[in-house]
Design a protein around this motif. Sequence first.
Motif, PDB file in Angstrom:
ATOM      1  N   LYS A  92      19.111  20.583   5.796  1.00  0.00           N
ATOM      2  CA  LYS A  92      18.949  21.766   4.750  1.00  0.00           C
ATOM      3  C   LYS A  92      17.412  22.215   4.874  1.00  0.00           C
ATOM      4  N   PRO A  93      17.255  23.496   4.856  1.00  0.00           N
ATOM      5  CA  PRO A  93      15.842  24.174   4.566  1.00  0.00           C
ATOM      6  C   PRO A  93      14.775  23.205   3.709  1.00  0.00           C
ATOM      7  N   GLN A  94      15.381  22.967   2.595  1.00  0.00           N
ATOM      8  CA  GLN A  94      14.602  22.285   1.545  1.00  0.00           C
ATOM      9  C   GLN A  94      13.957  20.989   2.010  1.00  0.00           C
ATOM     10  N   ASP A  95      15.195  20.369   2.767  1.00  0.00           N
ATOM     11  CA  ASP A  95      14.701  18.934   3.028  1.00  0.00           C
ATOM     12  C   ASP A  95      13.864  18.843   4.283  1.00  0.00           C
ATOM     13  N   ILE A  96      13.743  20.140   5.265  1.00  0.00           N
ATOM     14  CA  ILE A  96      12.687  20.068   5.994  1.00  0.00           C
ATOM     15  C   ILE A  96      11.250  20.240   5.523  1.00  0.00           C
ATOM     16  N   ILE A  97      11.381  21.173   4.639  1.00  0.00           N
ATOM     17  CA  ILE A  97      10.144  21.648   3.766  1.00  0.00           C
ATOM     18  C   ILE A  97       9.482  20.501   3.209  1.00  0.00           C
ATOM     19  N   ASN A  98      10.267  19.382   2.635  1.00  0.00           N
ATOM     20  CA  ASN A  98       9.787  18.301   1.967  1.00  0.00           C
ATOM     21  C   ASN A  98       9.564  17.208   2.938  1.00  0.00           C
ATOM     22  N   ALA A  99      10.091  17.184   4.227  1.00  0.00           N
ATOM     23  CA  ALA A  99       9.914  16.098   5.110  1.00  0.00           C
ATOM     24  C   ALA A  99       8.541  15.699   5.537  1.00  0.00           C
ATOM     25  N   GLU A 100       8.272  14.436   5.309  1.00  0.00           N
ATOM     26  CA  GLU A 100       6.919  13.947   6.032  1.00  0.00           C
ATOM     27  C   GLU A 100       7.196  13.856   7.499  1.00  0.00           C
ATOM     28  N   THR A 101       5.881  13.783   7.962  1.00  0.00           N
ATOM     29  CA  THR A 101       5.964  13.730   9.713  1.00  0.00           C
ATOM     30  C   THR A 101       5.122  12.461  10.179  1.00  0.00           C
ATOM     31  N   ASP A 102       5.156  11.657   9.290  1.00  0.00           N
ATOM     32  CA  ASP A 102       4.364  10.118   9.401  1.00  0.00           C
ATOM     33  C   ASP A 102       5.009   9.468  10.896  1.00  0.00           C
ATOM     34  N   MET A 124       3.774  23.048  16.324  1.00  0.00           N
ATOM     35  CA  MET A 124       5.343  23.112  16.344  1.00  0.00           C
ATOM     36  C   MET A 124       5.763  22.710  14.888  1.00  0.00           C
ATOM     37  N   ILE A 125       5.306  21.600  14.395  1.00  0.00           N
ATOM     38  CA  ILE A 125       5.836  21.205  13.190  1.00  0.00           C
ATOM     39  C   ILE A 125       5.773  22.390  12.220  1.00  0.00           C
ATOM     40  N   LYS A 126       4.662  22.977  12.173  1.00  0.00           N
ATOM     41  CA  LYS A 126       4.167  24.271  11.099  1.00  0.00           C
ATOM     42  C   LYS A 126       5.170  25.222  11.404  1.00  0.00           C
ATOM     43  N   GLN A 127       5.662  25.659  12.678  1.00  0.00           N
ATOM     44  CA  GLN A 127       6.565  26.442  12.804  1.00  0.00           C
ATOM     45  C   GLN A 127       7.928  26.107  12.253  1.00  0.00           C
ATOM     46  N   LEU A 128       8.469  24.868  12.586  1.00  0.00           N
ATOM     47  CA  LEU A 128       9.821  24.521  12.163  1.00  0.00           C
ATOM     48  C   LEU A 128       9.737  24.513  10.719  1.00  0.00           C
ATOM     49  N   LYS A 129       8.697  24.179   9.812  1.00  0.00           N
ATOM     50  CA  LYS A 129       8.551  24.193   8.548  1.00  0.00           C
ATOM     51  C   LYS A 129       8.698  25.584   7.952  1.00  0.00           C
ATOM     52  N   LEU A 130       7.883  26.545   8.620  1.00  0.00           N
ATOM     53  CA  LEU A 130       7.992  27.913   8.217  1.00  0.00           C
ATOM     54  C   LEU A 130       9.442  28.576   8.438  1.00  0.00           C
ATOM     55  N   TYR A 131      10.013  28.155   9.520  1.00  0.00           N
ATOM     56  CA  TYR A 131      11.588  28.794   9.355  1.00  0.00           C
ATOM     57  C   TYR A 131      12.352  28.368   8.267  1.00  0.00           C
ATOM     58  N   ALA A 132      12.103  26.863   8.004  1.00  0.00           N
ATOM     59  CA  ALA A 132      12.835  26.276   6.846  1.00  0.00           C
ATOM     60  C   ALA A 132      12.353  27.150   5.494  1.00  0.00           C
ATOM     61  N   VAL A 133      11.339  27.617   5.482  1.00  0.00           N
ATOM     62  CA  VAL A 133      10.773  28.201   4.196  1.00  0.00           C
ATOM     63  C   VAL A 133      11.415  29.739   4.337  1.00  0.00           C
ATOM     64  N   ALA A 134      11.552  30.217   5.325  1.00  0.00           N
ATOM     65  CA  ALA A 134      12.138  31.593   5.367  1.00  0.00           C
ATOM     66  C   ALA A 134      13.446  31.472   4.856  1.00  0.00           C
ATOM     67  N   TYR A 135      14.258  30.367   5.461  1.00  0.00           N
ATOM     68  CA  TYR A 135      15.515  30.461   5.278  1.00  0.00           C
ATOM     69  C   TYR A 135      16.049  29.741   3.891  1.00  0.00           C
ATOM     70  N   GLN A 136      14.901  29.034   3.192  1.00  0.00           N
ATOM     71  CA  GLN A 136      15.172  28.529   1.943  1.00  0.00           C
ATOM     72  C   GLN A 136      14.983  29.904   0.893  1.00  0.00           C
ATOM     73  N   THR A 137      14.125  30.492   1.597  1.00  0.00           N
ATOM     74  CA  THR A 137      13.954  31.894   0.453  1.00  0.00           C
ATOM     75  C   THR A 137      15.346  32.683   0.339  1.00  0.00           C
ATOM     76  N   GLN A 138      16.038  32.884   1.751  1.00  0.00           N
ATOM     77  CA  GLN A 138      17.211  33.693   1.728  1.00  0.00           C
ATOM     78  C   GLN A 138      18.264  32.941   0.842  1.00  0.00           C
ATOM     79  N   LEU A 139      18.155  31.736   0.859  1.00  0.00           N
ATOM     80  CA  LEU A 139      19.310  30.840   0.141  1.00  0.00           C
ATOM     81  C   LEU A 139      18.983  31.185  -1.434  1.00  0.00           C
ATOM     82  N   ASN A 140      17.880  31.273  -1.867  1.00  0.00           N
ATOM     83  CA  ASN A 140      17.713  31.264  -3.236  1.00  0.00           C
ATOM     84  C   ASN A 140      17.868  32.600  -3.977  1.00  0.00           C
TER      85      ASN A 140
END
Length: 140
Positions: A92-102, A124-140
Amino acid sequence: MTIQEIQDNIVDEFSMFDDWMQRYEYMIELGKSLPIIDDQYKIDENLIKGCQSKVWVHAELEDDKLVFTADSDAIITKGIIAILVRAFSNQKPQDIINAETDFIDEIGLKEHLSPTRANGLVSMIKQLKLYAVAYQTQLN
């Protein structure tokens, strides 16, 4: 599986190898198993900025989960994006946004990459999280 469980599996897999040559070989193998991006998505807007080699990433929302496909013109970079796609795809986009990358530090990846590849990894990490933000915005 949760993102954390997938990341823990990746850490376990990398810990099986004694040296970095074996880990690089494993990353190359992971790159070969990457869900390849459809050629129609190999366009400039899907290129990750900040990578020395070309890396394309495409995201689609399926059943409220993001599915990533990717490709790279460099074998090590392809392995890196394969690890990230594995960790974040079908989540889920929100889970990707909240995920740590430790887990990246835990497997020692960043410290064994050249500075330009390490910067590309961050991009790459930043871009994947940006996709998640964009899609999370659509879901809200």
